[in-house]
Design a protein around this motif. Structure first.
Motif, PDB file in Angstrom:
ATOM      1  N   TRP A 106       0.823  -1.200   0.000  1.00  0.00           N
ATOM      2  CA  TRP A 106       0.000   0.000   0.000  1.00  0.00           C
ATOM      3  C   TRP A 106       0.867   1.265   0.000  1.00  0.00           C
ATOM      4  O   TRP A 106       0.596   2.220  -0.725  1.00  0.00           O
ATOM      5  CB  TRP A 106      -0.925   0.010   1.206  1.00  0.00           C
TER       6      TRP A 106
ATOM      7  N   SER B  41       0.696   3.923  -2.724  1.00  0.00           N
ATOM      8  CA  SER B  41       0.128   5.223  -2.391  1.00  0.00           C
ATOM      9  C   SER B  41       1.154   6.341  -2.318  1.00  0.00           C
ATOM     10  O   SER B  41       0.799   7.519  -2.462  1.00  0.00           O
ATOM     11  CB  SER B  41      -0.612   5.135  -1.048  1.00  0.00           C
TER      12      SER B  41
ATOM     13  N   TRP C 190       2.377  12.829   7.028  1.00  0.00           N
ATOM     14  CA  TRP C 190       1.699  12.334   5.836  1.00  0.00           C
ATOM     15  C   TRP C 190       2.136  10.896   5.564  1.00  0.00           C
ATOM     16  O   TRP C 190       1.314  10.035   5.238  1.00  0.00           O
ATOM     17  CB  TRP C 190       2.008  13.223   4.632  1.00  0.00           C
TER      18      TRP C 190
ATOM     19  N   GLY D  11       0.538   8.705   8.091  1.00  0.00           N
ATOM     20  CA  GLY D  11      -0.899   8.624   7.822  1.00  0.00           C
ATOM     21  C   GLY D  11      -1.225   7.619   6.738  1.00  0.00           C
ATOM     22  O   GLY D  11      -2.176   6.825   6.860  1.00  0.00           O
ATOM     23  N   PHE D  12      -0.445   7.626   5.653  1.00  0.00           N
ATOM     24  CA  PHE D  12      -0.646   6.638   4.596  1.00  0.00           C
ATOM     25  C   PHE D  12      -0.414   5.221   5.125  1.00  0.00           C
ATOM     26  O   PHE D  12      -1.100   4.277   4.725  1.00  0.00           O
ATOM     27  CB  PHE D  12       0.295   6.911   3.421  1.00  0.00           C
ATOM     28  N   THR D  13       0.545   5.074   6.048  1.00  0.00           N
ATOM     29  CA  THR D  13       0.825   3.759   6.615  1.00  0.00           C
ATOM     30  C   THR D  13      -0.360   3.250   7.424  1.00  0.00           C
ATOM     31  O   THR D  13      -0.794   2.095   7.274  1.00  0.00           O
ATOM     32  CB  THR D  13       2.076   3.821   7.517  1.00  0.00           C
ATOM     33  N   LEU D  14      -0.921   4.086   8.282  1.00  0.00           N
ATOM     34  CA  LEU D  14      -2.041   3.676   9.125  1.00  0.00           C
ATOM     35  C   LEU D  14      -3.289   3.372   8.305  1.00  0.00           C
ATOM     36  O   LEU D  14      -4.104   2.518   8.680  1.00  0.00           O
ATOM     37  CB  LEU D  14      -2.342   4.773  10.152  1.00  0.00           C
ATOM     38  N   LEU D  15      -3.451   4.060   7.187  1.00  0.00           N
ATOM     39  CA  LEU D  15      -4.605   3.813   6.320  1.00  0.00           C
ATOM     40  C   LEU D  15      -4.601   2.393   5.769  1.00  0.00           C
ATOM     41  O   LEU D  15      -5.644   1.865   5.362  1.00  0.00           O
ATOM     42  CB  LEU D  15      -4.606   4.823   5.172  1.00  0.00           C
ATOM     43  N   ALA D  16      -3.448   1.731   5.791  1.00  0.00           N
ATOM     44  CA  ALA D  16      -3.346   0.366   5.278  1.00  0.00           C
ATOM     45  C   ALA D  16      -4.172  -0.615   6.100  1.00  0.00           C
ATOM     46  O   ALA D  16      -4.652  -1.625   5.565  1.00  0.00           O
ATOM     47  CB  ALA D  16      -1.884  -0.085   5.262  1.00  0.00           C
TER      48      ALA D  16
ATOM     49  N   PRO E 260      -7.339  -0.437   7.772  1.00  0.00           N
ATOM     50  CA  PRO E 260      -8.729  -0.669   7.339  1.00  0.00           C
ATOM     51  C   PRO E 260      -8.828  -1.190   5.910  1.00  0.00           C
ATOM     52  O   PRO E 260      -9.721  -2.000   5.608  1.00  0.00           O
ATOM     53  CB  PRO E 260      -9.380   0.715   7.478  1.00  0.00           C
ATOM     54  N   LEU E 261      -7.940  -0.748   5.034  1.00  0.00           N
ATOM     55  CA  LEU E 261      -7.982  -1.227   3.659  1.00  0.00           C
ATOM     56  C   LEU E 261      -7.662  -2.717   3.584  1.00  0.00           C
ATOM     57  O   LEU E 261      -8.272  -3.457   2.799  1.00  0.00           O
ATOM     58  CB  LEU E 261      -6.994  -0.443   2.796  1.00  0.00           C
TER      59      LEU E 261
END
Length: 487
Positions: free
Chosen positions: A91, A95, A429, A432-437, A439-440
């Protein structure tokens, strides 16, 4: 469907070299000098960055020779840890890392191209700021998007055509860089006087702070040393060629970077170069005269285009590998029936990279990419040690291993901490992209179960392995290699 092993050793070195030599070497030294005014320390940062790149690359190569499949660290993290960790890596690559690197190269190409023909053509239609990052729409963004689309179309027709074009870019790039170094050292107007009023090596705490500040952008400039792992499934004789490609390309790039930056720093006083976003062009003017800047600018444009091509080749294979495992949109795993290219992944990557092109400041992209990439590299570098504990060892030995790997991991942690302190917006940032992984991952996991998707099992490349009764490291209780259905 499997990808074809069509990349020979030269193709692999070409791809590695071209992905490593991108915008960084032509722009970052100006940023470093604005924070680290000592040119000797700047040169030390480039040497240190090269050594760290070699250490990280060889660790990756060790895992790649065991599992030579498309997807790079996504594959190794899945086998070493769990699908969640692997998904987070894929991700982040999707991303941020590759998409943003494509965008950075494209925007750098556009701005350099406009400076070549008419700087007044570089202007913005719209600008805004969101969560600490400046965004914009302008002529540079539009030209950059056009370059991304063009190279995506080339890759649509398969790796053979794309690699031949990549080889052409790389051959000219190598010849041009070597010519710059040779001419600079023989007829260039350089002077060692620009170094003499500064300390040769860092001698106190403040000097080491300068080193840390300088290593951060240098680290970005060396990114790309893991490119071969993303196309490992398409490399012939991977147990030999991956190691050779990594060692040759990293050594060559480090040598070139150090010599090129020596010429930059000896071309003029540091005060005249500090903060210069086009230090390569500026230094060429001091070395060879103003007339030479035209040729150097055109060459830098060429290098940026080669970087776009290389990142597109490598990045698309990550999305393909994730989709093949059922942890991304199923359509991304499709291969073209004739060209055998991951055409849906290429199309998705093209659209996403174009969105990233809206980031206005190249420096913001530089630090954002560095933070997220180092997060991945730190945990991925440890995977060969885990594989060794599970009695998976290749015939090839890394000098200094595993201590070189531990030094690399510790260095990354220090650099990430420094980024959080000095560039909090860009670093956050990245986090943030790492944590979004998370739920995805669970979304795609539910989708995968609903479709009863079976991921292909990644078997070790047995021809290059030695099953040994004991490990070089303290033996832990045996841990099974993670499958795509185990969290």
């Amino acid at each position: 469907m499997k990808l074809h092993r069509s990349l020979n050793l030269y193709d692999s070195i070409s791809l590695m070299f071209s992905s490593m030599v991108g915008p960084g070497v032509f722009i970052t030294t100006g940023y470093i000098l604005s924070q680290t005014p000592n040119p000797n320390i700047v040169l030390f940062c480039w040497i240190l960055g090269g050594l760290l790149a070699v250490a990280g690359a060889m660790s990756y190569a060790k895992s790649a020779s065991i599992f030579p499949y498309a997807g790079g660290d996504y594959v190794y993290l899945k086998e070493a840890y769990s699908p969640l960790v692997a998904f987070a890596s894929g991700w982040l690559s999707l991303s941020v890392n590759f998409s943003a690197s494509i965008s950075l190269s494209a925007i750098a190409f556009s701005k350099t191209f406009f400076s070549l023909i008419d700087p007044s053509l570089d202007y913005y239609f719209l600008e805004w700021k969101f969560l600490g990052i400046n965004f914009s729409v302008g002529t540079a963004q539009l030209l950059g998007m056009g370059a991304i689309l063009s190279f995506t179309i080339v890759n649509y027709f398969g790796i053979s055509i794309a690699s031949r074009i990549q080889n052409f870019f790389t051959t000219i790039k190598i010849l041009g860089l070597v010519a710059f170094v040779v001419l600079g050292l023989t007829i260039g107007n350089y002077s060692l006087d620009h170094f003499q009023s500064f300390s040769v090596l860092p001698s106190d705490t403040s000097a080491w702070k300068y080193v840390l500040a300088g290593v951060i952008p240098v680290t970005f400039s060396y990114l790309g040393w893991n490119m071969i792992t993303y196309v490992a499934e398409e490399v012939r004789d991977p147990e030999k060629n991956i190691y050779k490609a990594v060692f040759v390309s990293c050594t060559l790039v480090t040598l070139l970077y150090v010599l090129i930056n020596f010429l930059y720093l000896s071309s003029a006083p540091s005060s005249m170069l500090a903060g210069d976003a086009q230090i390569g062009v500026t230094a060429a003017g001091f070395l060879f005269g103003k007339k030479a800047t035209l040729f150097v600018t055109a060459f830098i444009c060429w290098v940026f285009m080669g970087g776009i091509s290389a990142y597109i080749i490598g990045g698309s294979r990550i999305y393909f590998a994730m989709a093949r495992d059922g942890y991304f949109f199923k359509s991304m795993s499709k291969l073209h029936s004739k060209h055998k290219s991951p055409y849906m992944s290429l199309a998705f990557q093209c659209a996403y990279a174009c969105l990233f092109s809206l980031v206005k400041d190249i420096e913001s992209l530089l630090y954002l990419i560095t933070c997220s990439t180092l997060l991945l590299a730190t945990i991925t570098a440890y995977t060969p040690i885990l594989f060794e504990k599970r009695h998976l060892r290749t015939k090839f030995r890394i000098p200094g291993y595993p201590y070189s790997t531990f030094i690399y991991i510790i260095s990354n942690i220090v650099i990430i901490a420094a980024l959080l302190w000095s560039k909090p917006a860009e670093a956050l940032w990245g986090f943030g992209f790492t944590l979004l992984a998370v739920p995805l991952y669970y979304y795609f996991k539910r989708t995968k179960r609903a479709s009863t998707h079976e991921a292909p099992k990644m078997e070790p490349y047995i021809s290059s392995l030695e099953r040994v009764p004991t490990s070089l490291l303290p033996e832990n209780e045996p841990v099974p290699v993670a499958s795509a259905d185990i969290l």
